[in-house]
Motif scaffolding. Structure first.
Motif, PDB file in Angstrom:
ATOM      1  N   VAL A  26      26.573  -5.791   4.352  1.00  0.00           N
ATOM      2  CA  VAL A  26      25.751  -6.879   4.899  1.00  0.00           C
ATOM      3  C   VAL A  26      24.576  -6.321   5.709  1.00  0.00           C
ATOM      4  O   VAL A  26      23.491  -6.903   5.744  1.00  0.00           O
ATOM      5  N   GLY A  27      24.793  -5.178   6.359  1.00  0.00           N
ATOM      6  CA  GLY A  27      23.732  -4.577   7.164  1.00  0.00           C
ATOM      7  C   GLY A  27      23.888  -4.880   8.642  1.00  0.00           C
ATOM      8  O   GLY A  27      23.086  -4.431   9.453  1.00  0.00           O
ATOM      9  N   SER A  28      24.903  -5.671   9.006  1.00  0.00           N
ATOM     10  CA  SER A  28      25.235  -5.911  10.414  1.00  0.00           C
ATOM     11  C   SER A  28      26.720  -6.288  10.481  1.00  0.00           C
ATOM     12  O   SER A  28      27.316  -6.697   9.475  1.00  0.00           O
ATOM     13  N   GLY A  29      27.275  -6.168  11.688  1.00  0.00           N
ATOM     14  CA  GLY A  29      28.716  -6.362  11.863  1.00  0.00           C
ATOM     15  C   GLY A  29      29.119  -7.825  11.856  1.00  0.00           C
ATOM     16  O   GLY A  29      28.276  -8.720  11.775  1.00  0.00           O
ATOM     17  N   PRO A  30      30.439  -8.085  11.961  1.00  0.00           N
ATOM     18  CA  PRO A  30      30.919  -9.473  11.952  1.00  0.00           C
ATOM     19  C   PRO A  30      30.484 -10.226  13.199  1.00  0.00           C
ATOM     20  O   PRO A  30      30.349  -9.639  14.266  1.00  0.00           O
ATOM     21  N   ASN A  31      30.291 -11.541  13.054  1.00  0.00           N
ATOM     22  CA  ASN A  31      29.951 -12.382  14.201  1.00  0.00           C
ATOM     23  C   ASN A  31      31.155 -12.592  15.100  1.00  0.00           C
ATOM     24  O   ASN A  31      31.017 -12.694  16.297  1.00  0.00           O
ATOM     25  N   HIS A  32      32.326 -12.712  14.475  1.00  0.00           N
ATOM     26  CA  HIS A  32      33.526 -12.718  15.291  1.00  0.00           C
ATOM     27  C   HIS A  32      34.761 -12.365  14.468  1.00  0.00           C
ATOM     28  O   HIS A  32      34.774 -12.482  13.251  1.00  0.00           O
ATOM     29  N   VAL A  33      35.777 -11.883  15.208  1.00  0.00           N
ATOM     30  CA  VAL A  33      37.075 -11.553  14.626  1.00  0.00           C
ATOM     31  C   VAL A  33      38.091 -12.394  15.384  1.00  0.00           C
ATOM     32  O   VAL A  33      38.002 -12.510  16.611  1.00  0.00           O
ATOM     33  N   GLU A  34      39.011 -13.017  14.653  1.00  0.00           N
ATOM     34  CA  GLU A  34      39.910 -13.982  15.296  1.00  0.00           C
ATOM     35  C   GLU A  34      41.232 -14.037  14.550  1.00  0.00           C
ATOM     36  O   GLU A  34      41.257 -13.900  13.324  1.00  0.00           O
ATOM     37  N   GLU A  35      42.316 -14.250  15.274  1.00  0.00           N
ATOM     38  CA  GLU A  35      43.592 -14.511  14.616  1.00  0.00           C
ATOM     39  C   GLU A  35      43.759 -16.027  14.490  1.00  0.00           C
ATOM     40  O   GLU A  35      43.564 -16.757  15.471  1.00  0.00           O
ATOM     41  N   VAL A  36      44.073 -16.484  13.277  1.00  0.00           N
ATOM     42  CA  VAL A  36      44.323 -17.909  13.056  1.00  0.00           C
ATOM     43  C   VAL A  36      45.828 -18.047  12.822  1.00  0.00           C
ATOM     44  O   VAL A  36      46.327 -17.847  11.705  1.00  0.00           O
ATOM     45  N   ALA A  37      46.544 -18.361  13.904  1.00  0.00           N
ATOM     46  CA  ALA A  37      48.010 -18.343  13.859  1.00  0.00           C
ATOM     47  C   ALA A  37      48.557 -19.338  12.843  1.00  0.00           C
ATOM     48  O   ALA A  37      49.524 -19.047  12.130  1.00  0.00           O
ATOM     49  N   SER A  38      47.920 -20.503  12.742  1.00  0.00           N
ATOM     50  CA  SER A  38      48.437 -21.551  11.836  1.00  0.00           C
ATOM     51  C   SER A  38      48.428 -21.081  10.384  1.00  0.00           C
ATOM     52  O   SER A  38      49.215 -21.544   9.575  1.00  0.00           O
ATOM     53  N   GLN A  39      47.517 -20.149  10.048  1.00  0.00           N
ATOM     54  CA  GLN A  39      47.401 -19.665   8.661  1.00  0.00           C
ATOM     55  C   GLN A  39      48.002 -18.268   8.488  1.00  0.00           C
ATOM     56  O   GLN A  39      47.945 -17.694   7.401  1.00  0.00           O
ATOM     57  N   LYS A  40      48.519 -17.691   9.576  1.00  0.00           N
ATOM     58  CA  LYS A  40      49.105 -16.344   9.540  1.00  0.00           C
ATOM     59  C   LYS A  40      48.122 -15.315   8.983  1.00  0.00           C
ATOM     60  O   LYS A  40      48.445 -14.530   8.081  1.00  0.00           O
ATOM     61  N   VAL A  41      46.891 -15.362   9.523  1.00  0.00           N
ATOM     62  CA  VAL A  41      45.859 -14.406   9.118  1.00  0.00           C
ATOM     63  C   VAL A  41      45.038 -13.979  10.331  1.00  0.00           C
ATOM     64  O   VAL A  41      44.976 -14.681  11.340  1.00  0.00           O
ATOM     65  N   ARG A  42      44.392 -12.805  10.167  1.00  0.00           N
ATOM     66  CA  ARG A  42      43.344 -12.377  11.081  1.00  0.00           C
ATOM     67  C   ARG A  42      42.084 -12.358  10.246  1.00  0.00           C
ATOM     68  O   ARG A  42      42.112 -11.873   9.103  1.00  0.00           O
ATOM     69  N   VAL A  43      41.004 -12.899  10.789  1.00  0.00           N
ATOM     70  CA  VAL A  43      39.792 -13.039   9.984  1.00  0.00           C
ATOM     71  C   VAL A  43      38.597 -12.405  10.683  1.00  0.00           C
ATOM     72  O   VAL A  43      38.538 -12.352  11.914  1.00  0.00           O
ATOM     73  N   ALA A  44      37.664 -11.928   9.863  1.00  0.00           N
ATOM     74  CA  ALA A  44      36.375 -11.453  10.368  1.00  0.00           C
ATOM     75  C   ALA A  44      35.295 -12.204   9.607  1.00  0.00           C
ATOM     76  O   ALA A  44      35.332 -12.268   8.373  1.00  0.00           O
ATOM     77  N   MET A  45      34.368 -12.807  10.370  1.00  0.00           N
ATOM     78  CA  MET A  45      33.307 -13.632   9.769  1.00  0.00           C
ATOM     79  C   MET A  45      31.966 -12.901   9.827  1.00  0.00           C
ATOM     80  O   MET A  45      31.536 -12.491  10.910  1.00  0.00           O
ATOM     81  N   ILE A  53      30.719 -14.855   4.909  1.00  0.00           N
ATOM     82  CA  ILE A  53      31.825 -14.199   4.218  1.00  0.00           C
ATOM     83  C   ILE A  53      32.958 -14.059   5.234  1.00  0.00           C
ATOM     84  O   ILE A  53      32.732 -13.607   6.361  1.00  0.00           O
ATOM     85  N   GLU A  54      34.170 -14.458   4.823  1.00  0.00           N
ATOM     86  CA  GLU A  54      35.344 -14.360   5.690  1.00  0.00           C
ATOM     87  C   GLU A  54      36.320 -13.343   5.083  1.00  0.00           C
ATOM     88  O   GLU A  54      36.816 -13.556   3.978  1.00  0.00           O
ATOM     89  N   LEU A  55      36.567 -12.273   5.803  1.00  0.00           N
ATOM     90  CA  LEU A  55      37.590 -11.314   5.384  1.00  0.00           C
ATOM     91  C   LEU A  55      38.915 -11.757   5.985  1.00  0.00           C
ATOM     92  O   LEU A  55      38.980 -12.101   7.176  1.00  0.00           O
ATOM     93  N   LEU A  56      39.982 -11.736   5.175  1.00  0.00           N
ATOM     94  CA  LEU A  56      41.294 -12.243   5.610  1.00  0.00           C
ATOM     95  C   LEU A  56      42.345 -11.165   5.440  1.00  0.00           C
ATOM     96  O   LEU A  56      42.511 -10.632   4.334  1.00  0.00           O
ATOM     97  N   GLU A  57      43.062 -10.894   6.528  1.00  0.00           N
ATOM     98  CA  GLU A  57      44.198  -9.969   6.473  1.00  0.00           C
ATOM     99  C   GLU A  57      45.441 -10.740   6.906  1.00  0.00           C
ATOM    100  O   GLU A  57      45.407 -11.453   7.919  1.00  0.00           O
ATOM    101  N   ALA A  58      46.535 -10.586   6.176  1.00  0.00           N
ATOM    102  CA  ALA A  58      47.783 -11.279   6.523  1.00  0.00           C
ATOM    103  C   ALA A  58      48.355 -10.713   7.814  1.00  0.00           C
ATOM    104  O   ALA A  58      48.248  -9.512   8.077  1.00  0.00           O
ATOM    105  N   THR A  59      48.989 -11.591   8.612  1.00  0.00           N
ATOM    106  CA  THR A  59      49.656 -11.127   9.834  1.00  0.00           C
ATOM    107  C   THR A  59      51.172 -11.238   9.726  1.00  0.00           C
ATOM    108  O   THR A  59      51.878 -10.935  10.687  1.00  0.00           O
ATOM    109  N   ALA A  60      51.670 -11.700   8.567  1.00  0.00           N
ATOM    110  CA  ALA A  60      53.121 -11.819   8.363  1.00  0.00           C
ATOM    111  C   ALA A  60      53.406 -11.705   6.869  1.00  0.00           C
ATOM    112  O   ALA A  60      52.560 -12.074   6.052  1.00  0.00           O
TER     113      ALA A  60
END
Ligand code: CMX
Length: 135
Positions: A26-45, A53-60
């Motif tokens: 993209v040429g610059s870093g994510p605007n924010h990184v957040e854990e979304v507990a209801s979806q059991k993911v950690r995301v970077a936007m 673009i939302e990157l999704l990593e499972a937390t469970a």
């Protein structure tokens, strides 16, 4: 009506590694990184023009993203459309015969409310709808 494509979700195994790669893309870093507990993911936007673009990593192990990566590998996981009113949008789409997944209206990233349509209702694409709080 759908307002815009809010983001494309990409399932990844290792969020830190994926953030490094997408920062280079993209040429610059994510605007924010957040854990979304209801979806059991950690995301970077990442902002890309008017969309994101939302990157999704499972937390469970029972996270939908863990199951997806195990079955299909990393890659495009969902398309998310922004709607002005989630309840009205879901009512219209249910009338059109689309399968709304359980948990509609749960908390999403950034204070939003989200719902999902089963991929079999949308030609193989998991489809998310998001409503943001006013303002
Ligand atoms: N895109 C397209 N197809 C998908 C999919 C996806 N993301 N996830 C699963 N599928 C397909 C599977 O390949 C499978 O297809 P076949 O029957 O042809 O093999 C079918 O759907 C059923 O898949 P499954 O592995 O048996 O998984 P489940 O039925 O248990 O769950 C789904 C599938 C879509 C109902 C579940 O993943 C779900 O509820 N997703 C919505 C919630 C979500 O994904 N949250 C993640 C975070 C989102 C965010 O915060 O932005």
């Amino acid at each position: 009506m759908l307002d815009k494509i809010d983001h494309l979700g990409i399932a990844v195994r290792d969020l830190e590694a994926a953030i490094a790669r997408y920062t280079a893309l993209v040429g610059s870093g994510p605007n924010h990184v957040e854990e979304v507990a209801s979806q059991k993911v950690r995301v970077a936007m990442f902002a890309v023009g008017e969309s994101r673009i939302e990157l999704l990593e499972a937390t469970a192990p029972d996270s939908p993203v863990a199951k997806f990566v195990e079955k299909r590998g990393e890659g495009l996981h969902h398309v998310c459309y922004r709607v002005p009113n989630l309840r009205e949008a879901l009512s219209r789409l249910a009338q059109e015969g689309m399968e709304v997944l359980p948990g509609a209206g749960d908390a999403g990233a950034g204070g939003s409310r989200v719902a999902f349509l089963h991929p079999k209702s949308v030609h193989g694409v998991l489809t998310e709808l998001v409503e943001y709080p006013a303002g």
